[in-house]
Write a protein that holds these residues in place. Structure first.
Motif, PDB file in Angstrom:
ATOM      1  N   PRO A 171     -68.923 -72.714  37.725  1.00 12.72           N
ATOM      2  CA  PRO A 171     -67.675 -72.025  37.532  1.00 12.72           C
ATOM      3  C   PRO A 171     -66.854 -71.722  38.757  1.00 12.72           C
ATOM      4  O   PRO A 171     -65.550 -71.640  38.712  1.00 12.72           O
ATOM      5  N   THR A 172     -67.360 -71.357  39.979  1.00 12.60           N
ATOM      6  CA  THR A 172     -66.721 -71.405  41.144  1.00 12.60           C
ATOM      7  C   THR A 172     -65.711 -72.267  41.254  1.00 12.60           C
ATOM      8  O   THR A 172     -64.646 -72.339  41.662  1.00 12.60           O
ATOM      9  N   LYS A 173     -66.009 -73.736  40.886  1.00 15.27           N
ATOM     10  CA  LYS A 173     -65.098 -74.707  41.096  1.00 15.27           C
ATOM     11  C   LYS A 173     -64.012 -74.828  40.363  1.00 15.27           C
ATOM     12  O   LYS A 173     -62.832 -74.968  40.799  1.00 15.27           O
ATOM     13  N   ALA A 174     -63.933 -74.379  39.021  1.00 16.31           N
ATOM     14  CA  ALA A 174     -62.998 -73.984  38.377  1.00 16.31           C
ATOM     15  C   ALA A 174     -61.855 -73.034  38.625  1.00 16.31           C
ATOM     16  O   ALA A 174     -60.803 -73.070  38.464  1.00 16.31           O
ATOM     17  N   ILE A 175     -62.623 -72.123  39.125  1.00 17.78           N
ATOM     18  CA  ILE A 175     -61.854 -70.770  39.547  1.00 17.78           C
ATOM     19  C   ILE A 175     -60.855 -71.396  40.854  1.00 17.78           C
ATOM     20  O   ILE A 175     -59.609 -71.026  41.096  1.00 17.78           O
ATOM     21  N   LEU A 176     -61.581 -71.978  41.747  1.00 16.19           N
ATOM     22  CA  LEU A 176     -60.978 -72.449  42.786  1.00 16.19           C
ATOM     23  C   LEU A 176     -59.731 -73.562  42.519  1.00 16.19           C
ATOM     24  O   LEU A 176     -58.559 -73.688  43.081  1.00 16.19           O
ATOM     25  N   ARG A 177     -59.833 -74.282  41.516  1.00 16.07           N
ATOM     26  CA  ARG A 177     -58.776 -75.280  41.074  1.00 16.07           C
ATOM     27  C   ARG A 177     -57.705 -74.526  40.730  1.00 16.07           C
ATOM     28  O   ARG A 177     -56.353 -74.728  40.892  1.00 16.07           O
ATOM     29  N   SER A 178     -57.819 -73.407  39.633  1.00 16.29           N
ATOM     30  CA  SER A 178     -56.679 -72.545  39.436  1.00 16.29           C
ATOM     31  C   SER A 178     -55.915 -71.734  40.404  1.00 16.29           C
ATOM     32  O   SER A 178     -54.631 -71.421  40.553  1.00 16.29           O
ATOM     33  N   LEU A 179     -56.776 -71.296  41.275  1.00 23.67           N
ATOM     34  CA  LEU A 179     -56.188 -70.530  42.570  1.00 23.67           C
ATOM     35  C   LEU A 179     -55.382 -71.487  43.272  1.00 23.67           C
ATOM     36  O   LEU A 179     -54.497 -71.062  43.914  1.00 23.67           O
ATOM     37  N   GLY A 180     -56.095 -72.628  43.557  1.00 24.27           N
ATOM     38  CA  GLY A 180     -55.265 -73.605  44.699  1.00 24.27           C
ATOM     39  C   GLY A 180     -54.098 -74.193  44.017  1.00 24.27           C
ATOM     40  O   GLY A 180     -53.268 -74.349  44.823  1.00 24.27           O
ATOM     41  N   ALA A 181     -53.888 -74.357  42.519  1.00 25.49           N
ATOM     42  CA  ALA A 181     -52.526 -74.716  42.145  1.00 25.49           C
ATOM     43  C   ALA A 181     -51.659 -74.071  42.284  1.00 25.49           C
ATOM     44  O   ALA A 181     -50.302 -74.337  42.852  1.00 25.49           O
ATOM     45  N   ARG A 237     -45.294 -71.038  36.166  1.00 25.45           N
ATOM     46  CA  ARG A 237     -46.453 -71.523  35.268  1.00 25.45           C
ATOM     47  C   ARG A 237     -47.840 -71.619  35.763  1.00 25.45           C
ATOM     48  O   ARG A 237     -48.611 -71.256  35.107  1.00 25.45           O
ATOM     49  N   ALA A 238     -47.902 -71.976  37.278  1.00 21.93           N
ATOM     50  CA  ALA A 238     -49.021 -72.074  37.672  1.00 21.93           C
ATOM     51  C   ALA A 238     -49.913 -70.590  37.748  1.00 21.93           C
ATOM     52  O   ALA A 238     -51.039 -70.285  37.679  1.00 21.93           O
ATOM     53  N   ARG A 239     -48.996 -69.792  38.092  1.00 22.99           N
ATOM     54  CA  ARG A 239     -49.660 -68.272  38.226  1.00 22.99           C
ATOM     55  C   ARG A 239     -50.026 -67.862  36.704  1.00 22.99           C
ATOM     56  O   ARG A 239     -50.973 -67.329  36.843  1.00 22.99           O
ATOM     57  N   SER A 240     -49.440 -68.237  35.781  1.00 24.00           N
ATOM     58  CA  SER A 240     -49.659 -67.601  34.553  1.00 24.00           C
ATOM     59  C   SER A 240     -51.084 -68.216  34.328  1.00 24.00           C
ATOM     60  O   SER A 240     -51.938 -67.431  33.658  1.00 24.00           O
ATOM     61  N   ARG A 241     -51.113 -69.644  34.491  1.00 28.94           N
ATOM     62  CA  ARG A 241     -52.499 -70.183  34.267  1.00 28.94           C
ATOM     63  C   ARG A 241     -53.573 -69.457  35.057  1.00 28.94           C
ATOM     64  O   ARG A 241     -54.614 -69.295  34.599  1.00 28.94           O
ATOM     65  N   MET A 242     -53.104 -69.219  36.342  1.00 28.00           N
ATOM     66  CA  MET A 242     -54.223 -68.653  37.222  1.00 28.00           C
ATOM     67  C   MET A 242     -54.563 -67.256  36.740  1.00 28.00           C
ATOM     68  O   MET A 242     -55.817 -66.831  36.637  1.00 28.00           O
ATOM     69  N   VAL A 243     -53.755 -66.407  36.318  1.00 21.77           N
ATOM     70  CA  VAL A 243     -53.993 -65.047  35.774  1.00 21.77           C
ATOM     71  C   VAL A 243     -54.945 -65.302  34.418  1.00 21.77           C
ATOM     72  O   VAL A 243     -55.947 -64.295  34.071  1.00 21.77           O
ATOM     73  N   ARG A 244     -54.420 -66.166  33.565  1.00 25.35           N
ATOM     74  CA  ARG A 244     -55.487 -66.326  32.254  1.00 25.35           C
ATOM     75  C   ARG A 244     -56.654 -66.761  32.882  1.00 25.35           C
ATOM     76  O   ARG A 244     -57.835 -66.481  32.219  1.00 25.35           O
ATOM     77  N   SER A 245     -56.954 -67.654  33.849  1.00 26.80           N
ATOM     78  CA  SER A 245     -58.242 -67.905  34.424  1.00 26.80           C
ATOM     79  C   SER A 245     -59.051 -66.942  34.916  1.00 26.80           C
ATOM     80  O   SER A 245     -60.269 -66.712  34.583  1.00 26.80           O
ATOM     81  N   LEU A 246     -58.400 -65.954  35.491  1.00 26.51           N
ATOM     82  CA  LEU A 246     -59.012 -64.886  36.254  1.00 26.51           C
ATOM     83  C   LEU A 246     -59.514 -64.030  35.045  1.00 26.51           C
ATOM     84  O   LEU A 246     -60.739 -63.159  34.981  1.00 26.51           O
ATOM     85  N   ASP A 247     -58.557 -63.641  33.985  1.00 25.02           N
ATOM     86  CA  ASP A 247     -59.117 -63.036  32.719  1.00 25.02           C
ATOM     87  C   ASP A 247     -60.133 -63.620  31.704  1.00 25.02           C
ATOM     88  O   ASP A 247     -60.499 -62.793  30.932  1.00 25.02           O
ATOM     89  N   ALA A 248     -60.373 -64.913  32.151  1.00 20.02           N
ATOM     90  CA  ALA A 248     -61.211 -65.727  30.996  1.00 20.02           C
ATOM     91  C   ALA A 248     -62.526 -65.379  31.092  1.00 20.02           C
ATOM     92  O   ALA A 248     -62.969 -64.819  32.070  1.00 20.02           O
ATOM     93  N   GLU A 249     -63.174 -65.220  29.787  1.00 25.52           N
ATOM     94  CA  GLU A 249     -64.619 -64.716  29.950  1.00 25.52           C
ATOM     95  C   GLU A 249     -65.609 -65.623  31.049  1.00 25.52           C
ATOM     96  O   GLU A 249     -66.551 -64.939  31.518  1.00 25.52           O
ATOM     97  N   PRO A 250     -65.316 -66.962  31.042  1.00 24.42           N
ATOM     98  CA  PRO A 250     -66.204 -67.579  32.168  1.00 24.42           C
ATOM     99  C   PRO A 250     -66.140 -66.654  33.423  1.00 24.42           C
ATOM    100  O   PRO A 250     -66.970 -66.717  34.014  1.00 24.42           O
ATOM    101  N   THR A 251     -65.058 -66.596  33.836  1.00 21.14           N
ATOM    102  CA  THR A 251     -64.661 -65.781  35.012  1.00 21.14           C
ATOM    103  C   THR A 251     -65.315 -64.528  35.206  1.00 21.14           C
ATOM    104  O   THR A 251     -66.185 -64.106  36.352  1.00 21.14           O
ATOM    105  N   ARG A 252     -64.989 -63.709  34.260  1.00 16.82           N
ATOM    106  CA  ARG A 252     -65.591 -62.343  34.037  1.00 16.82           C
ATOM    107  C   ARG A 252     -67.331 -62.481  34.365  1.00 16.82           C
ATOM    108  O   ARG A 252     -67.732 -61.614  34.726  1.00 16.82           O
ATOM    109  N   ARG A 253     -67.605 -63.382  33.726  1.00 19.92           N
ATOM    110  CA  ARG A 253     -69.425 -63.564  33.293  1.00 19.92           C
ATOM    111  C   ARG A 253     -69.757 -64.045  34.768  1.00 19.92           C
ATOM    112  O   ARG A 253     -70.874 -63.688  35.202  1.00 19.92           O
ATOM    113  N   TRP A 254     -68.805 -64.941  35.325  1.00 15.62           N
ATOM    114  CA  TRP A 254     -69.367 -65.414  36.898  1.00 15.62           C
ATOM    115  C   TRP A 254     -69.374 -64.293  37.734  1.00 15.62           C
ATOM    116  O   TRP A 254     -70.209 -63.923  38.511  1.00 15.62           O
TER     117      TRP A 254
END
Length: 375
Positions: free
Chosen positions: A103-113, A152-169
């Motif tokens: 899951p770290t890789k997915a988080i990095l993609r959303s932050l990087g965009a 739009r990229a920031r909105s996707r990033m915030v959704r990624s930070l709030d997503a269950e996989p990130t909080r579980r990570w």
């Protein structure tokens, strides 16, 4: 332009996994994660992960707000270091932590965009600051377009930070590092593991640099950048042991990374401009498209300059700085194995042998990656 190669180094026997990270140099000041000759690699990794989780909690609120681009940059750096630590110590860490790398890789993609657009907007503003007023006006439609994309990229990033996989990570990392606090000593001593980790990282970087050619792709240069970063993180991780040779090496690696970072940012910006030009929105006037062409030429000059000067940066990394660090790594490995034999026979207390100058360096945390938005 084939980059000059260095004399072949005798190959070392692999001692397990090899991936990057920063660590004990940033151990907590309360002494809970103090380092000595008996400290294991797992204990070192867990101390670093605790430090990085504290950094994540410090930077996440600012990254969400978006008022200071540096907060997002530091959050992305923290995630990258977490990924590096999990990779570097994947054979020494609990299975739950090793699985957390995916899951770290997915988080990095959303932050990087989102970060890439911060950088491109900053570079556009810097470029336009020197233009006449009428030409700056031509850049406004492009700036507005990039602002919309960033939103739009920031909105996707915030959704990624709030997503269950990130909080579980985050929960997995927190629980595992707390549960394992103080555990792990007695196997895989850090002073045996870390020197080989750094040597292996250097060999990977050297291999990727040797493959560069005048027409190498952006991906080839990105691989060099990634491996330079991995070597840097691994060196920072063991800086408490490596002392001054690590400090000197890190300075050269940072300079090399700056060049490669400028190259990567320019390539990404060129690609984005090309995509916009291929299917321009109806509100982009001809003057804006013309300015985009000039901006693309500017980015091409940046990438060309990086490719011309990278060989010089690489020589400073692989030269006397690497030789001094390599000698230190060998001495540490040998002394750790000797101490292990001594401790097996009779367990006297043994402390890390740091000269005063090295002890001064070892007490400092890794320097934050405060890369200004210039690329």
């Amino acid at each position: 332009m084939k980059l000059p190669t260095d004399p072949p180094e005798p190959e070392q026997i692999d001692a397990g996994s090899a991936d990057p990270t920063p660590a004990v140099a940033g151990a907590p000041a309360d002494g809970a994660d103090a380092f000595d000759l008996t400290t294991s690699a797992p204990a070192m990794a867990l101390a670093e992960l605790r430090r990085l989780l504290a950094a994540w909690r410090r930077h996440e609120p600012g990254a969400r707000l978006g008022e200071d681009p540096e907060e997002l940059h530091q959050l992305r750096v923290t995630a990258r270091r977490i990924d590096a630590t999990l990779g570097l110590f994947r054979r020494q860490l609990p299975a739950a932590l090793v699985r957390a790398r995916k899951p770290t890789k997915a988080i990095l993609r959303s932050l990087g965009a989102a970060r890439d657009l911060d950088v491109q907007l900053s570079e556009l503003a810097r470029y336009c600051a020197h233009l006449p007023e009428e030409e700056r006006a031509a850049a406004e439609p492009l700036r507005a377009l990039l602002e919309r994309e960033r939103s739009r990229a920031r909105s996707r990033m915030v959704r990624s930070l709030d997503a269950e996989p990130t909080r579980r990570w985050l929960e997995t990392l927190t629980q595992a590092t707390n549960a394992e606090r103080g555990a792990g000593n007695g196997a895989d001593p850090a002073m045996v593991v870390m020197p080989e980790r750094v040597r292996r990282r250097f060999r990977k970087l050297r291999k990727s640099v040797r493959k560069l050619r005048p027409k190498s792709s952006m991906e080839d240069y990105h691989l060099v950048r990634r491996r330079a970063k991995q070597l840097r993180y691994a060196t920072e991780c063991g800086a408490v042991m490596f002392g001054k040779p690590a400090n000197d090496m890190l300075k050269a690696l940072r300079r090399m990374q700056d060049k490669l970072g400028a190259h990567q940012d320019a390539c990404m910006a060129q690609n984005r401009l090309a995509a916009i030009a291929a299917h321009p929105p109806s509100d982009l006037p001809p003057t804006t498209l013309f300015l985009m062409g000039r901006l693309a030429e500017h980015y091409a000059q940046v990438t060309g300059e990086t490719r011309r000067t990278l060989a010089r940066s690489w020589r400073k990394v692989r030269g006397r700085r690497w030789k001094a660090l390599r000698a230190r790594l060998g001495a540490l490995h040998d002394s750790a194995e000797t101490a292990s034999d001594t401790l097996a026979a009779a367990p006297p207390a043994v402390s890390v042998d740091l000269t005063p100058s090295e002890a001064t360096f070892a007490g400092q945390p890794p320097e934050p990656e405060t890369r200004p938005l210039k690329h």
